[in-house]
Design a protein around this motif. Sequence first.
Motif, PDB file in Angstrom:
ATOM      1  N   ASP A  18      -9.384  -3.535  -9.966  1.00 21.25           N
ATOM      2  CA  ASP A  18      -9.968  -2.953 -11.175  1.00 21.25           C
ATOM      3  C   ASP A  18     -10.753  -1.677 -10.924  1.00 21.25           C
ATOM      4  OD1 ASP A  18      -8.893  -5.102 -12.492  1.00 21.25           O
ATOM      5  OD2 ASP A  18     -10.745  -6.280 -12.496  1.00 21.25           O
ATOM      6  N   ALA A  19     -11.041  -1.353  -9.667  1.00 21.80           N
ATOM      7  CA  ALA A  19     -11.841  -0.167  -9.364  1.00 21.80           C
ATOM      8  C   ALA A  19     -11.083   1.110  -9.717  1.00 21.80           C
ATOM      9  CB  ALA A  19     -12.220  -0.154  -7.888  1.00 21.80           C
ATOM     10  N   ARG A  20     -11.825   2.125 -10.132  1.00 17.69           N
ATOM     11  CA  ARG A  20     -11.208   3.420 -10.456  1.00 17.69           C
ATOM     12  C   ARG A  20     -10.621   4.053  -9.192  1.00 17.69           C
ATOM     13  NH1 ARG A  20     -15.218   8.042 -12.459  1.00 17.69           N
ATOM     14  NH2 ARG A  20     -16.036   7.533 -10.367  1.00 17.69           N
ATOM     15  N   THR A  21     -11.410   4.082  -8.130  1.00 20.59           N
ATOM     16  CA  THR A  21     -10.979   4.608  -6.832  1.00 20.59           C
ATOM     17  C   THR A  21     -11.446   3.665  -5.737  1.00 20.59           C
ATOM     18  OG1 THR A  21     -11.130   6.904  -7.610  1.00 20.59           O
ATOM     19  CG2 THR A  21     -11.118   6.551  -5.220  1.00 20.59           C
ATOM     20  N   VAL A  22     -10.581   3.411  -4.779  1.00 18.43           N
ATOM     21  CA  VAL A  22     -10.953   2.606  -3.615  1.00 18.43           C
ATOM     22  C   VAL A  22     -11.005   3.529  -2.408  1.00 18.43           C
ATOM     23  CG1 VAL A  22     -10.318   0.709  -2.084  1.00 18.43           C
ATOM     24  CG2 VAL A  22      -9.920   0.506  -4.540  1.00 18.43           C
ATOM     25  N   ALA A  23     -12.194   3.644  -1.812  1.00 20.61           N
ATOM     26  CA  ALA A  23     -12.377   4.477  -0.614  1.00 20.61           C
ATOM     27  C   ALA A  23     -12.528   3.560   0.590  1.00 20.61           C
ATOM     28  CB  ALA A  23     -13.616   5.362  -0.770  1.00 20.61           C
ATOM     29  N   ILE A  24     -11.719   3.788   1.606  1.00 25.63           N
ATOM     30  CA  ILE A  24     -11.717   2.936   2.793  1.00 25.63           C
ATOM     31  C   ILE A  24     -12.157   3.765   3.994  1.00 25.63           C
ATOM     32  CG2 ILE A  24     -10.346   1.395   4.236  1.00 25.63           C
ATOM     33  CD1 ILE A  24      -8.411   1.065   1.942  1.00 25.63           C
ATOM     34  N   LEU A  25     -13.165   3.264   4.696  1.00 27.16           N
ATOM     35  CA  LEU A  25     -13.718   3.988   5.842  1.00 27.16           C
ATOM     36  C   LEU A  25     -13.500   3.194   7.128  1.00 27.16           C
ATOM     37  CD1 LEU A  25     -15.584   6.268   7.040  1.00 27.16           C
ATOM     38  CD2 LEU A  25     -17.464   4.661   6.688  1.00 27.16           C
TER      39      LEU A  25
ATOM     40  N   ALA B 257      -8.494   0.131   8.930  1.00 28.42           N
ATOM     41  CA  ALA B 257      -8.689   0.773   7.625  1.00 28.42           C
ATOM     42  C   ALA B 257      -7.397   1.416   7.129  1.00 28.42           C
ATOM     43  CB  ALA B 257      -9.800   1.825   7.740  1.00 28.42           C
ATOM     44  N   LEU B 258      -6.681   2.085   8.025  1.00 24.70           N
ATOM     45  CA  LEU B 258      -5.421   2.728   7.636  1.00 24.70           C
ATOM     46  C   LEU B 258      -4.381   1.686   7.215  1.00 24.70           C
ATOM     47  CD1 LEU B 258      -3.711   5.301   7.418  1.00 24.70           C
ATOM     48  CD2 LEU B 258      -3.111   5.004   9.833  1.00 24.70           C
ATOM     49  N   HIS B 259      -4.333   0.577   7.938  1.00 19.71           N
ATOM     50  CA  HIS B 259      -3.362  -0.469   7.590  1.00 19.71           C
ATOM     51  C   HIS B 259      -3.666  -1.055   6.212  1.00 19.71           C
ATOM     52  CE1 HIS B 259      -0.343  -3.499   8.180  1.00 19.71           C
ATOM     53  NE2 HIS B 259      -1.221  -4.478   8.068  1.00 19.71           N
ATOM     54  N   LEU B 260      -4.939  -1.277   5.909  1.00 20.81           N
ATOM     55  CA  LEU B 260      -5.295  -1.799   4.587  1.00 20.81           C
ATOM     56  C   LEU B 260      -4.919  -0.794   3.504  1.00 20.81           C
ATOM     57  CD1 LEU B 260      -6.595  -3.931   2.782  1.00 20.81           C
ATOM     58  CD2 LEU B 260      -8.800  -2.804   3.176  1.00 20.81           C
ATOM     59  N   ARG B 261      -5.153   0.486   3.750  1.00 19.66           N
ATOM     60  CA  ARG B 261      -4.804   1.507   2.765  1.00 19.66           C
ATOM     61  C   ARG B 261      -3.297   1.512   2.489  1.00 19.66           C
ATOM     62  NH1 ARG B 261      -1.852   6.616   2.026  1.00 19.66           N
ATOM     63  NH2 ARG B 261      -2.826   7.474   0.153  1.00 19.66           N
ATOM     64  N   GLU B 262      -2.487   1.420   3.565  1.00 25.13           N
ATOM     65  CA  GLU B 262      -1.028   1.420   3.404  1.00 25.13           C
ATOM     66  C   GLU B 262      -0.554   0.191   2.634  1.00 25.13           C
ATOM     67  OE1 GLU B 262       0.898   4.002   4.251  1.00 25.13           O
ATOM     68  OE2 GLU B 262      -1.046   4.921   4.667  1.00 25.13           O
ATOM     69  N   GLN B 263      -1.268  -0.914   2.757  1.00 25.24           N
ATOM     70  CA  GLN B 263      -0.896  -2.118   2.010  1.00 25.24           C
ATOM     71  C   GLN B 263      -1.335  -2.037   0.552  1.00 25.24           C
ATOM     72  OE1 GLN B 263       1.002  -4.701   3.420  1.00 25.24           O
ATOM     73  NE2 GLN B 263       1.158  -3.095   4.967  1.00 25.24           N
TER      74      GLN B 263
ATOM     75  N   ALA C 243      -4.872  -8.476   6.111  1.00 30.96           N
ATOM     76  CA  ALA C 243      -3.674  -9.053   5.495  1.00 30.96           C
ATOM     77  C   ALA C 243      -4.045  -9.969   4.332  1.00 30.96           C
ATOM     78  CB  ALA C 243      -2.874  -9.834   6.544  1.00 30.96           C
ATOM     79  N   LEU C 244      -5.132 -10.715   4.475  1.00 34.71           N
ATOM     80  CA  LEU C 244      -5.572 -11.621   3.414  1.00 34.71           C
ATOM     81  C   LEU C 244      -5.959 -10.847   2.155  1.00 34.71           C
ATOM     82  CD1 LEU C 244      -6.379 -14.500   2.505  1.00 34.71           C
ATOM     83  CD2 LEU C 244      -8.635 -14.065   3.503  1.00 34.71           C
ATOM     84  N   LEU C 245      -6.744  -9.785   2.320  1.00 43.03           N
ATOM     85  CA  LEU C 245      -7.148  -8.975   1.165  1.00 43.03           C
ATOM     86  C   LEU C 245      -5.939  -8.330   0.489  1.00 43.03           C
ATOM     87  CD1 LEU C 245     -10.370  -7.156   2.455  1.00 43.03           C
ATOM     88  CD2 LEU C 245     -10.234  -8.895   0.671  1.00 43.03           C
ATOM     89  N   ALA C 246      -5.047  -7.740   1.284  1.00 46.94           N
ATOM     90  CA  ALA C 246      -3.877  -7.064   0.728  1.00 46.94           C
ATOM     91  C   ALA C 246      -2.985  -8.047  -0.020  1.00 46.94           C
ATOM     92  CB  ALA C 246      -3.093  -6.374   1.841  1.00 46.94           C
ATOM     93  N   ASP C 247      -2.792  -9.232   0.552  1.00 43.68           N
ATOM     94  CA  ASP C 247      -1.941 -10.223  -0.092  1.00 43.68           C
ATOM     95  C   ASP C 247      -2.570 -10.736  -1.382  1.00 43.68           C
ATOM     96  OD1 ASP C 247       0.518 -11.962   0.200  1.00 43.68           O
ATOM     97  OD2 ASP C 247      -1.016 -13.523   0.027  1.00 43.68           O
ATOM     98  N   ALA C 248      -3.893 -10.927  -1.389  1.00 46.07           N
ATOM     99  CA  ALA C 248      -4.578 -11.389  -2.596  1.00 46.07           C
ATOM    100  C   ALA C 248      -4.486 -10.350  -3.704  1.00 46.07           C
ATOM    101  CB  ALA C 248      -6.044 -11.703  -2.271  1.00 46.07           C
ATOM    102  N   VAL C 249      -4.620  -9.069  -3.355  1.00 46.62           N
ATOM    103  CA  VAL C 249      -4.513  -8.000  -4.355  1.00 46.62           C
ATOM    104  C   VAL C 249      -3.100  -7.928  -4.913  1.00 46.62           C
ATOM    105  CG1 VAL C 249      -4.600  -5.497  -4.680  1.00 46.62           C
ATOM    106  CG2 VAL C 249      -6.403  -6.638  -3.388  1.00 46.62           C
TER     107      VAL C 249
END
Length: 381
Positions: free
Chosen positions: A175-182, A191-197, A294-300
Amino acid sequence: MLKLLFRYQTMNGMFRRTFACVFAAAPRFPNFSRYYGESRVKSQSAQRESIMNVVERIRQSHDSLTTTEQEAADFILGHLTDALISNSAELSQLSGVSQPTLSRLFRKLGYKNAREFRRDVRRYHQPGAPEVASPDSTSGNFAHDLLERDTTSLSRTYNRISDGQIATLAARILDARTVAILGLRNNYPMALHLREQLIQSRSNVMMLPQPGQSLSEEIVDLGGRDLAILFGVRRRTPIFATIAAELHRQGVPIIMVGDSTLRRTAQSCDATFLEADVSVHILTSFTAAFSLVALLADAVATRAQLAGHGEVGRVAGLGEIEETEKLRGFEGIEGLGDGLPAESIEQAGETGDAAAAEGRIERINRGFAQLDELERGALRR
């Protein structure tokens, strides 16, 4: 002055006579010499223990400990940072050993209490420094030992989280407008892997820092409608806490993924903290941290699909644009795309247009040769 000197000599003589009487009477008391001798031995032992650090004490006493005490000692050797920053109740929960067992272990190692134990750990170990493998922690089967360590690490990690927490985080990410990953230093791959997912399920997912840009320029426009996901597993640069504090000041909701050393930073920023238990032998294994990604990406992705966002897998339809562009750059491929099948080429030869047919066949052969070259180049890469 003479009176004072006389009084000092008189008192000094009295003390010497008193001690002489005590030691002269010592043989009449059979326990005196034994007690005095034991006291000296204990004093010398205490001096030697004060010289040994916590790791040396554990290794020296390991064989004399009970099974549960050995489990606690092995956990401490592999998680010195946890032992340093955790109180007795937290250390008991992390290690799976009761507090009375930990207290007995501390006393057997020569410490009066848990505070003295942590003080000695602090002298030996700094948070973020490499941990120490436990004695005889390997069986010689590297694959089995690594699997066992990572399985234990994953179990501890997932015991700290709940389905409700992950569902809430997935909703906030979606639901966030922008997701910034550091992710800085060794946290960048996670961080890069989560962004790609995440870009498979939603848009406006940005990596920090961007090449050629300062972090200030990247986070200045973030606010309460956005979301920041910070990775801080193991060693972190000092700027990490500064970035987290600034994001908190701007009202940006924060999710932090890190090991136990990140707890206080997460609490100071009101961040949702996902703690990854990193396993250690000689080097640190980040299996648990990548599993949380992987858990966060799969849940999203699951939530996006159930909500009918229609964006899941949206990138897959574009194919590999880079490879397509490479193919279009070859002359032979353009020859293949002229729309004439092989039958037309043969008919052209039969009708006397032999030169045109020959030209097409030559272009086709050249195209296949360039395709072979492209495949060989891909294999070399």
